[in-house]
Design a protein around this motif. Structure first.
Motif, short mmCIF file in Angstrom:
data_model
loop_
_atom_site.label_atom_id
_atom_site.label_comp_id
_atom_site.label_asym_id
_atom_site.label_seq_id
_atom_site.Cartn_x
_atom_site.Cartn_y
_atom_site.Cartn_z
N MET A 64 0.85 -1.21 0.00
CA MET A 64 0.00 0.00 0.00
C MET A 64 0.88 1.25 0.00
O MET A 64 1.24 1.77 1.05
CB MET A 64 -0.88 0.01 1.26
CG MET A 64 -1.82 -1.17 1.35
SD MET A 64 -3.15 -1.01 0.19
CE MET A 64 -3.71 -2.68 0.10
N ALA A 96 1.11 6.34 -3.45
CA ALA A 96 0.49 6.62 -4.75
C ALA A 96 -0.93 6.08 -4.77
O ALA A 96 -1.86 6.75 -5.19
CB ALA A 96 1.32 5.97 -5.86
N GLU A 112 -2.91 5.47 -2.19
CA GLU A 112 -3.69 6.29 -1.28
C GLU A 112 -4.30 7.48 -2.01
O GLU A 112 -5.51 7.71 -1.97
CB GLU A 112 -2.69 6.78 -0.24
CG GLU A 112 -3.22 7.29 1.03
CD GLU A 112 -2.02 7.68 1.86
OE1 GLU A 112 -1.81 8.88 1.98
OE2 GLU A 112 -1.28 6.79 2.35
N GLU A 128 -6.79 6.39 -4.66
CA GLU A 128 -8.07 5.96 -4.12
C GLU A 128 -8.93 7.16 -3.73
O GLU A 128 -10.13 7.18 -3.95
CB GLU A 128 -7.85 5.05 -2.90
CG GLU A 128 -7.14 3.75 -3.21
CD GLU A 128 -8.04 2.75 -3.93
OE1 GLU A 128 -9.25 2.99 -3.99
OE2 GLU A 128 -7.52 1.73 -4.42
N GLU A 129 -8.29 8.18 -3.12
CA GLU A 129 -9.02 9.37 -2.73
C GLU A 129 -9.63 10.02 -3.96
O GLU A 129 -10.80 10.40 -3.96
CB GLU A 129 -8.08 10.32 -2.00
CG GLU A 129 -8.78 11.53 -1.43
CD GLU A 129 -7.79 12.55 -0.88
OE1 GLU A 129 -6.78 12.14 -0.30
OE2 GLU A 129 -8.05 13.74 -1.05
N SER A 130 -8.82 10.10 -5.02
CA SER A 130 -9.32 10.70 -6.27
C SER A 130 -10.50 9.93 -6.80
O SER A 130 -11.46 10.52 -7.30
CB SER A 130 -8.23 10.72 -7.33
OG SER A 130 -7.16 11.49 -6.87
N VAL A 131 -10.46 8.61 -6.68
CA VAL A 131 -11.55 7.79 -7.20
C VAL A 131 -12.86 8.14 -6.49
O VAL A 131 -13.90 8.29 -7.11
CB VAL A 131 -11.21 6.29 -7.03
CG1 VAL A 131 -12.45 5.44 -7.25
CG2 VAL A 131 -10.11 5.90 -8.00
N VAL A 132 -12.77 8.28 -5.18
CA VAL A 132 -13.98 8.62 -4.42
C VAL A 132 -14.55 9.95 -4.89
O VAL A 132 -15.74 10.08 -5.19
CB VAL A 132 -13.67 8.68 -2.92
CG1 VAL A 132 -14.88 9.13 -2.14
CG2 VAL A 132 -13.19 7.33 -2.43
N PRO A 178 -12.05 26.24 -0.50
CA PRO A 178 -12.07 25.60 0.81
C PRO A 178 -12.10 26.57 1.99
O PRO A 178 -12.27 26.14 3.12
CB PRO A 178 -10.74 24.85 0.82
CG PRO A 178 -9.83 25.73 0.02
CD PRO A 178 -10.68 26.36 -1.04
#
Lengths: 468, 334
Positions: free
Chosen positions: A1, A4, A6, A9-13, A261
């Motif tokens: 893991m 990269a 990590e 995966e965040e981008s996918v969400v 933000p």
């Protein structure tokens, strides 16, 4: 893991979420714009937000209360845990409010928070309105926004009054008697209107309680929510006003923090702060202990009776007016309660509604205004506003003279006569002093600039303004 | 299953991982300007969020107790603190963890002159085929007015809009006994002098506006009642409507002078707006906003048993004033 993954995966969400929404609503461009919408930063701009968030808390706690409160005037005898009331005759409405406080777990917390929130709601609206007035934010293109806000204030006052009237404790009964009398006092048609609303001479038909209840939990909240939505829509459509803080803030360009933000956590933080304060007040600071007032009976009254703060100006006005009924032969054109209970608030709200028009007439300014005045920049407006505020405030104070008598022993009659004079003197004094104060501030600012310029020259620098 | 696992990992990583950010959208310029990470602030936020969680859990625990003293206070404290911790976490996020940009944005254009003209044209052209506009508008006005009336007229069912006669009715009539709130008759001999009593009509609804009375007994020589009311106060007992003529509250206060030479006389006072009435002079207004005296009820003394009875109805309508309050005297229910 690895890292990269990590990140991926965040981008996918995020990507999944964004696609899901956009492909079904087509709102991606709108959302992007909304997230980069600019909020100018000044503490006084938060007052309206406080009102908004308080309204959310009011709706939440209010819904909870409706699950337990019974809006009925049917007569019953109390047989609950609270010994001083046991065996007393009272309405089902009052009993259910007492039970809601003592028997329902967290009921008292919700009731007190709801009551505190109502007081804070009106207070934040009034402060927000003062900010808007004294900075000239009501001018075109935001005059319509201002009218909507003012109308919300009217409804908020009515909503609060109905809310504490529903409980049917001794104070709410006295308040309703006064409301009925003020409506009766309207010239010519007062009695007809009062009989229409109450259904019969005071205390009215049993249906009157359903009418109040529906108005309090449905009609007025819906009206306020609708006006609120329109108000916010107009604010966003014309963007916020801003102070002239730097060269970048102009009539054409708004400068501030984007929703995301930067602003979102600030505003959410404000929401949770408001919620924290209201629930801490609701849990720790007693408000409207209805079991101490007892149930309302028409033959009973209590000394030192005070309404919630936002109706204090009306009780003050009702108390100040000398005993003047205007009669024509056998007919009573203006019963006394009309002066303080109806004419006074009508006059104040009429003046407030006329503010944008009066300001245009006085200044001859019909253009668009995105930049705010500081109060000193418009001495006449500020002074007249201070005079109106002083007028209402001194009448508000007069409403508390019975408490002053109880606490400090100053004769009630003497106080009333003092207030009857102050009502005329204080607004005038406020007008003169405020105007002088504004002019003095302007003057000191001008002197400061001259001094800076002279110092710069003494140091051998060319003053900036003359460089061109 | 596999997708689910990947999402779970992603969420876990989102929640727990510390990142070294690499440019993720290398092909596009940044929208939000970059900022340095602040691990200490992140720890602070985590601490505050855990504080919020603890306080909120405390709320649940406090709630689950059955008989806890000061439960409301603990509930408010725990919930309030949970919100306060959340607010603090968000403030730290705002001040130290997100980039605070100062953006410029153009104010929206004041208006759209071309579109405005087009709209004007659109509306005008849409009505081109009408030739008798004014006449039709009159017709539309008539229809709208009548429809509006038809829609609003049912609201009149709310109450007796035109019939205000009910305002003149009270339950009092000649011969009706005065009783206290428990139904016990008032006996002249039992009445203390200069003491304030509340009386109701026997057998009537106590909660009606015309029912309650204030009853005070004076020395007959102290009374200076208006002309024609000489025999309204047998034994020096006067009775007035207890409902203030100003704003309808109960006249619940009695000012009894303790030292006659220096103090003002006896008075009936309404605690809502301090209208003050002189009970020895027909409840004349001596201070405060009320515009009329309290209506007086003529009394009779039953010589046989000493009970007090009404000798008729009030001297005027009870309660707050309205247009017709001075035009008719009250009457008995039919």
């Amino acid at each position: 893991m690895g890292r990269a993954l990590e990140s991926a995966e965040e981008s996918v969400v995020i990507r999944g979420l964004v696609r899901f929404l956009d492909e079904r609503s087509g709102t991606a461009p709108f959302v992007k714009k909304a997230l980069r919408y600019v909020f100018p930063d000044h503490w006084s701009f938060l007052l309206g937000e406080v009102a908004l968030y308080t309204f959310v808390i009011l709706v939440g706690t209010g819904i909870y209360l409706t699950f337990f409160f019974e809006p009925s005037t049917a007569s019953t005898y109390y047989a609950g845990h609270y010994a001083p009331l046991r065996g007393h005759e009272m309405s089902v409405a009052y009993r259910s409010a007492v039970d809601l406080s003592f028997k329902v777990r967290a009921g008292l917390l919700m009731r007190q928070t709801h009551h505190w929130a109502a007081d804070v709601f009106v207070a934040s609206i009034v402060l927000h309105m003062l900010r808007v007035f004294f900075t000239g934010a009501f001018r075109k293109p935001r005059d319509l926004t201002y009218y909507l806000g003012l109308t919300m204030l009217v409804f908020a006052l009515l909503e609060g009054y109905l809310g504490y009237s529903l409980v049917d404790d001794l104070l709410s009964g006295m308040g309703l008697a006064i409301g009925y009398s003020v409506l009766m006092s309207v010239p010519f048609v007062g009695a007809n209107l009062a009989l229409l609303v109450w259904g019969a001479p005071f205390p009215g038909k049993a249906e009157f309680w359903s009418r109040m209840y529906v108005a309090h939990v449905f009609l007025l909240p819906i009206l306020i929510a609708t006006l609120l939505a329109l108000h916010l829509f107009l604010v966003a459509a014309r963007h916020h006003t801003q102070f002239r803080e730097s060269r970048r803030t102009t009539e054409k360009k708004v400068v501030g923090i984007p929703t995301f933000p930067g602003y979102a956590p600030r505003s959410l933080g404000l929401f949770f702060s408001v919620a924290a304060v209201l629930f801490l007040l609701g849990g720790l600071v007693q408000i409207n202990p209805i079991w101490l007032w007892g149930p309302y009976h028409i033959a009973q009254g209590t000394n030192g009776a005070q309404p919630d703060w936002y109706l204090g100006w009306l009780i003050g006005a009702l108390r100040l007016v000398p005993n003047l009924d205007v009669t024509i032969g056998d007919y009573t054109l203006v019963p006394n309660a009309f002066w303080g209970g109806a004419l006074f608030p009508l006059l104040v709200f009429m003046l407030l509604y006329l503010v944008p028009w009066l300001d245009r007439r006085a200044t001859g300014e019909y253009g668009f205004r995105n930049l705010l005045d500081r109060p000193r920049d418009a001495p006449w407006r500020t002074a007249l506003g201070a005079a109106l505020f002083a007028w209402v405030f001194v009448i508000f104070l007069a409403g508390a003279s019975d408490r002053v008598f109880v606490s400090f022993g100053i004769s009630y009659v003497a106080q009333l006569w003092i207030y009857r004079v102050l009502v005329f003197v204080l607004p005038l004094a406020a007008l003169i002093v405020t105007r002088r104060f504004c002019l003095a501030l302007q003057e000191s600012e001008r002197l400061g600039q001259i001094r800076k310029q002279a110092e710069a020259e003494a140091r051998g620098e060319l003053p900036q303004t003359e460089q061109l | 299953m596999n997708a689910l696992r990947r999402w779970a990992i992603a969420l876990g990583v989102l929640a727990l991982g510390r990142k070294q950010r690499r440019p993720r959208f290398a092909d596009r310029p940044r929208i939000v300007p970059p900022g340095a990470p602040d691990p200490r602030a992140e720890w602070l936020v985590l601490g505050l969020l855990l504080g919020a969680a603890a306080a909120a859990a405390g709320f649940v625990v406090v709630y689950s107790f059955n008989h806890l003293s000061h439960q409301t206070q603990y509930l408010g404290l725990s919930l309030g603190l949970a919100f306060a911790f959340t607010a603090a976490a968000l403030v730290v996020v705002a001040k130290r963890l997100v980039v605070t940009e100062e953006l410029e944005e153009d104010y929206p254009v004041p208006g759209h002159p071309t579109t405005q003209e087009e709209l004007e044209q659109l509306v005008a052209e849409g009505g081109d085929r009408f030739t008798r506009k004014r006449l039709l508008l009159t017709g539309a006005g008539a229809a709208a007015g009548a429809l509006g009336a038809a829609v609003f007229v049912p609201a009149l069912s709310l109450g007796p809009f035109l019939d205000t006669d009910a305002l003149y009715e009270t339950p009092w009539r000649r011969g009706r006994r005065l009783v206290d709130e428990h139904g016990k008759p008032f006996l002249l001999d039992e009445l203390e002098r200069e003491t304030f009593y509340t009386a109701y009509p026997e057998g009537a609804d106590k909660e009606e506006v015309g029912s309650p009375l204030v009853v005070v007994r004076f020395e007959p020589s102290e009374l200076h009642l208006p002309a024609g009311r000489r025999d309204w106060a047998p034994g020096g007992v006067v009775a007035y409507s207890k409902i203030c003529t100003h704003a309808g509250c109960a006249v619940a206060l009695f000012r009894k002078p303790t030292f006659r030479p220096v103090e003002p006389g006896p008075a009936l006072i309404c605690p809502c707006h301090y209208s003050t009435f002189d009970p020895t002079r027909g409840a004349k207004v001596i201070f405060g906003p009320a515009g009329r005296p309290l209506p007086q009820l003529p009394l009779l003394l039953d010589r046989e048993n000493g009970e007090l009875l009404a000798a008729g109805n009030f001297s005027g309508p009870v309660g707050p004033s309205w247009w017709g309050v001075r035009s008719k005297a009250p009457r008995n229910p039919s």
